[in-house]
Motif scaffolding. Structure first.
Motif, mmCIF file in Angstrom:
data_model
loop_
_atom_site.group_PDB
_atom_site.id
_atom_site.type_symbol
_atom_site.label_atom_id
_atom_site.label_comp_id
_atom_site.label_asym_id
_atom_site.label_seq_id
_atom_site.Cartn_x
_atom_site.Cartn_y
_atom_site.Cartn_z
ATOM 1 N N VAL A 175 0.808 -1.162 -0.052
ATOM 2 C CA VAL A 175 -0.083 -0.153 0.069
ATOM 3 C C VAL A 175 0.872 1.263 0.001
ATOM 4 O O VAL A 175 0.630 2.120 0.872
ATOM 5 C CB VAL A 175 -1.059 -0.194 1.120
ATOM 6 C CG1 VAL A 175 -2.008 0.998 0.952
ATOM 7 C CG2 VAL A 175 -1.910 -1.296 1.013
ATOM 8 N N VAL A 176 1.698 1.306 -0.669
ATOM 9 C CA VAL A 176 2.601 2.497 -1.162
ATOM 10 C C VAL A 176 2.323 3.002 -2.356
ATOM 11 O O VAL A 176 2.214 2.275 -3.540
ATOM 12 C CB VAL A 176 3.994 2.104 -1.305
ATOM 13 C CG1 VAL A 176 4.957 3.381 -1.781
ATOM 14 C CG2 VAL A 176 4.520 1.701 0.158
ATOM 15 N N TRP A 177 1.877 4.332 -2.646
ATOM 16 C CA TRP A 177 1.165 4.914 -3.782
ATOM 17 C C TRP A 177 2.370 5.505 -4.740
ATOM 18 O O TRP A 177 3.333 5.667 -4.031
ATOM 19 C CB TRP A 177 0.440 6.177 -3.350
ATOM 20 C CG TRP A 177 -0.940 5.474 -2.604
ATOM 21 C CD1 TRP A 177 -0.982 5.529 -1.246
ATOM 22 C CD2 TRP A 177 -2.220 4.864 -2.951
ATOM 23 N NE1 TRP A 177 -2.134 4.890 -0.885
ATOM 24 C CE2 TRP A 177 -2.971 4.434 -1.937
ATOM 25 C CE3 TRP A 177 -2.508 4.890 -4.345
ATOM 26 C CZ2 TRP A 177 -4.121 4.034 -2.182
ATOM 27 C CZ3 TRP A 177 -3.838 4.160 -4.535
ATOM 28 C CH2 TRP A 177 -4.444 3.760 -3.417
ATOM 29 N N PRO A 178 2.196 5.912 -5.953
ATOM 30 C CA PRO A 178 3.343 6.112 -6.587
ATOM 31 C C PRO A 178 4.001 7.536 -6.519
ATOM 32 O O PRO A 178 5.000 7.621 -6.619
ATOM 33 C CB PRO A 178 2.396 6.288 -8.274
ATOM 34 C CG PRO A 178 1.583 5.380 -8.128
ATOM 35 C CD PRO A 178 0.956 5.313 -6.737
ATOM 36 N N TRP A 179 2.989 8.278 -5.702
ATOM 37 C CA TRP A 179 3.815 9.725 -5.336
ATOM 38 C C TRP A 179 4.179 9.624 -4.067
ATOM 39 O O TRP A 179 5.015 10.688 -3.503
ATOM 40 C CB TRP A 179 2.567 10.709 -5.270
ATOM 41 C CG TRP A 179 1.184 10.247 -4.778
ATOM 42 C CD1 TRP A 179 1.129 10.573 -3.457
ATOM 43 C CD2 TRP A 179 0.112 9.531 -5.178
ATOM 44 N NE1 TRP A 179 -0.020 9.811 -2.679
ATOM 45 C CE2 TRP A 179 -0.741 9.371 -3.767
ATOM 46 C CE3 TRP A 179 -0.165 9.167 -6.167
ATOM 47 C CZ2 TRP A 179 -1.873 8.778 -3.947
ATOM 48 C CZ3 TRP A 179 -1.492 8.679 -6.462
ATOM 49 C CH2 TRP A 179 -2.265 8.362 -5.299
ATOM 50 N N HIS A 180 4.065 8.493 -3.217
ATOM 51 C CA HIS A 180 4.823 8.543 -1.882
ATOM 52 C C HIS A 180 6.348 8.465 -1.872
ATOM 53 O O HIS A 180 6.912 8.022 -2.837
ATOM 54 C CB HIS A 180 4.245 7.306 -1.126
ATOM 55 C CG HIS A 180 4.476 7.317 0.125
ATOM 56 N ND1 HIS A 180 5.839 6.834 0.819
ATOM 57 C CD2 HIS A 180 3.728 7.799 1.282
ATOM 58 C CE1 HIS A 180 5.963 7.007 2.151
ATOM 59 N NE2 HIS A 180 4.583 7.423 2.253
#
Length: 170
Positions: A135-140
């Protein structure tokens, strides 16, 4: 471009997309990725059939992309309204999905054959964004190297614009 101006191949593809959308609610177009970008899947006909935005998902394997786009169209056509920046946890078990509006500057690149059905590009579109399995988003800032390139955000800025990450969105 009017239907009369299409080549025979373009007319055949247009007819196939419309027939598939008439039969199933939307047509699915899948485009293979390469070393520079992930594969992507998009809908054609959801706007024409149900008045719901067309959808694209980038970076998922073929079957998963089609499953997600079809689920979105089916649910939206049944009346569910989706908000940008909200985590929807019931598309894939345990993995949230968030939606963002697609900037029209990306339409030709990511919805090319949809222009056979909507020649003026006069349809709304949303991107279905999926994080990593952790659950790591591309913008993180802690996203895996290359993840943002593999699943670009199709806004004008390349970042979420309908919400603020970590404030009123993921």
């Amino acid at each position: 471009m009017s239907p009369e101006e299409l080549t025979d191949d373009e007319r055949a593809l247009r007819d196939r997309l419309i027939a598939e959308a008439d039969e199933h609610g939307n047509a699915i177009v899948e485009v293979a990725g390469d070393e520079y970008s992930g594969p992507y899947t998009f809908s054609v006909g959801a706007w024409r059939r149900f008045g719901v935005p067309e959808a694209v998902v980038i970076g998922l394997p073929q079957d998963m992309g089609a499953t997600l786009v079809n689920a979105y169209v089916r649910r939206a056509a049944a009346g569910q309204r989706f908000l940008t920046g909200v985590r929807y946890k019931d598309f894939f078990s345990g993995v949230p999905v968030v939606l963002e509006r697609v900037y029209r500057g990306w339409y030709l690149e990511y919805f090319g054959s949809a222009f056979l059905v909507h020649p003026k590009g006069d349809f709304p579109a949303v991107q279905l964004i999926v994080p990593t399995s952790d659950v790591v988003w591309p913008w993180h800032p802690h996203a895996p190297e290359g993840f943002a390139r593999w699943q670009p955000i199709l806004t004008e800025s390349g970042r979420p614009e309908s919400w603020t990450p970590g404030v009123n969105g993921p």
